[in-house]
Design a protein around this motif. Structure first.
Motif, short mmCIF file in Angstrom:
data_model
loop_
_atom_site.label_atom_id
_atom_site.label_comp_id
_atom_site.label_asym_id
_atom_site.label_seq_id
_atom_site.Cartn_x
_atom_site.Cartn_y
_atom_site.Cartn_z
N THR A 16 5.71 57.37 100.54
CA THR A 16 7.10 57.79 100.44
C THR A 16 7.66 57.58 99.04
O THR A 16 8.21 58.48 98.42
CB THR A 16 7.97 57.04 101.45
OG1 THR A 16 7.47 57.28 102.77
CG2 THR A 16 9.42 57.50 101.37
N MET A 20 8.96 60.05 96.02
CA MET A 20 10.28 59.89 95.40
C MET A 20 10.15 59.81 93.89
O MET A 20 10.93 60.42 93.15
CB MET A 20 10.97 58.65 95.95
CG MET A 20 11.35 58.75 97.42
SD MET A 20 11.84 57.18 98.16
CE MET A 20 13.40 56.87 97.34
N SER A 120 13.49 52.93 100.33
CA SER A 120 13.22 53.62 101.59
C SER A 120 12.99 52.61 102.70
O SER A 120 12.69 51.45 102.45
CB SER A 120 11.98 54.52 101.46
OG SER A 120 10.81 53.71 101.31
N SER A 159 22.94 62.63 101.54
CA SER A 159 21.77 61.76 101.71
C SER A 159 22.11 60.43 102.39
O SER A 159 21.28 59.53 102.43
CB SER A 159 21.12 61.48 100.36
OG SER A 159 22.02 60.78 99.51
N THR A 166 19.62 56.11 95.64
CA THR A 166 19.20 56.95 96.77
C THR A 166 18.37 56.13 97.75
O THR A 166 17.44 55.43 97.37
CB THR A 166 18.38 58.15 96.28
OG1 THR A 166 19.15 58.87 95.30
CG2 THR A 166 18.04 59.06 97.44
N VAL A 168 16.13 56.49 101.33
CA VAL A 168 15.44 57.51 102.10
C VAL A 168 15.02 56.97 103.46
O VAL A 168 14.53 55.84 103.57
CB VAL A 168 14.20 58.00 101.32
CG1 VAL A 168 13.25 58.78 102.20
CG2 VAL A 168 14.64 58.85 100.13
N ILE A 176 10.63 63.89 103.34
CA ILE A 176 11.90 63.42 102.80
C ILE A 176 12.94 64.52 102.98
O ILE A 176 12.72 65.67 102.60
CB ILE A 176 11.74 63.05 101.31
CG1 ILE A 176 10.75 61.90 101.15
CG2 ILE A 176 13.09 62.67 100.70
CD1 ILE A 176 10.43 61.56 99.72
N ALA A 180 18.26 64.18 100.59
CA ALA A 180 17.80 63.02 99.83
C ALA A 180 17.06 63.45 98.58
O ALA A 180 17.17 62.80 97.53
CB ALA A 180 16.92 62.13 100.71
N GLN A 181 16.30 64.52 98.66
CA GLN A 181 15.60 65.03 97.48
C GLN A 181 16.60 65.43 96.40
O GLN A 181 16.41 65.14 95.21
CB GLN A 181 14.71 66.21 97.85
CG GLN A 181 13.54 65.84 98.74
CD GLN A 181 12.56 67.00 98.92
OE1 GLN A 181 12.29 67.74 97.98
NE2 GLN A 181 12.02 67.14 100.12
#
Length: 206
Positions: A16, A20, A120, A159, A166, A168, A176, A180-181
């Motif tokens: 993850t 990111m 995350s 997000s 950020t 996630v 994702i 959020a991206q």
């Protein structure tokens, strides 16, 4: 902004935070920044990693990614961190790397770096905010300049509304969320932009 050096430091067990980091790197390069993506060294024993197929597969898939060194921090004008939450704190792998940077700090080489952090977890309130804030505590000791995204872009709301960085939560299919991206991209662009302002200001005052 072509003269901004950005290092993205991440730890990822199953992919993850690696993803990111890649999203952030793409956005920063679009602004002309020179980017290094570096993973911190894995500390878990191989026999533990091999008990998890996803963990083992990710370690093998990212064997080509360079392992972070103090030079990657010294080189950078800005640093973006991306880490999973571990009981509301940063993973031991990232903490161990930060603990090796005492010599840089002692020479003043961590001061005035522009920094930002992402995190995350498996659920929306799995400690992401606490993880980011705990990492920022180390950055205060660095004398770094924290470039939190705040609510400077609508993507923060899409997000999940985390102003610190950020955060996630993976979807059921392991992807994702597009919102959020977008937030990752905005955070990377904001970090690079602020770093360019700091760098220009330093050049003027020299």
């Amino acid at each position: 902004m072509s003269n901004v050096h950005l290092t993205i430091l991440y730890y990822s067990a199953t992919g993850t935070n690696y993803r990111m980091a890649q999203i952030a790197a793409e956005a920063a390069r679009e602004l002309g920044a020179e980017v290094r993506v570096r993973k911190v060294a894995e500390l878990a024993p191989r026999e533990v990693i091999e008990t998890s197929p996803a963990w083992k597969a990710h370690v093998e898939a990212t064997a080509h990614v360079p392992v972070a060194t103090p030079d990657d921090v010294a080189w950078a004008d800005a640093v973006i961190f991306s880490v999973p939450s571990r009981f509301g704190n940063i993973p031991s792998q990232m903490k161990q790397f930060l603990d090796t940077l005492g010599p840089l700090w002692a020479k003043g080489l961590t001061a005035n770096k522009v920094v930002s952090a992402m995190s995350s977890a498996q659920n929306p309130h799995g400690g992401q905010e606490a993880t980011i804030l705990s990492l920022y505590t180390s950055m205060y000791h660095w004398g770094a300049i924290i470039a939190a995204p705040g609510f400077t872009d609508a993507s923060a709301y899409a997000s999940g509304g985390n102003p610190y960085g950020t955060s996630v939560t993976l979807s059921e299919n392991g992807e994702i969320d597009p919102g959020a991206q977008d937030a990752i991209r905005h955070q990377a662009r904001r970090t690079v932009t602020i770093a360019s302002w700091v760098k220009q200001g330093q050049a003027v005052t020299v």
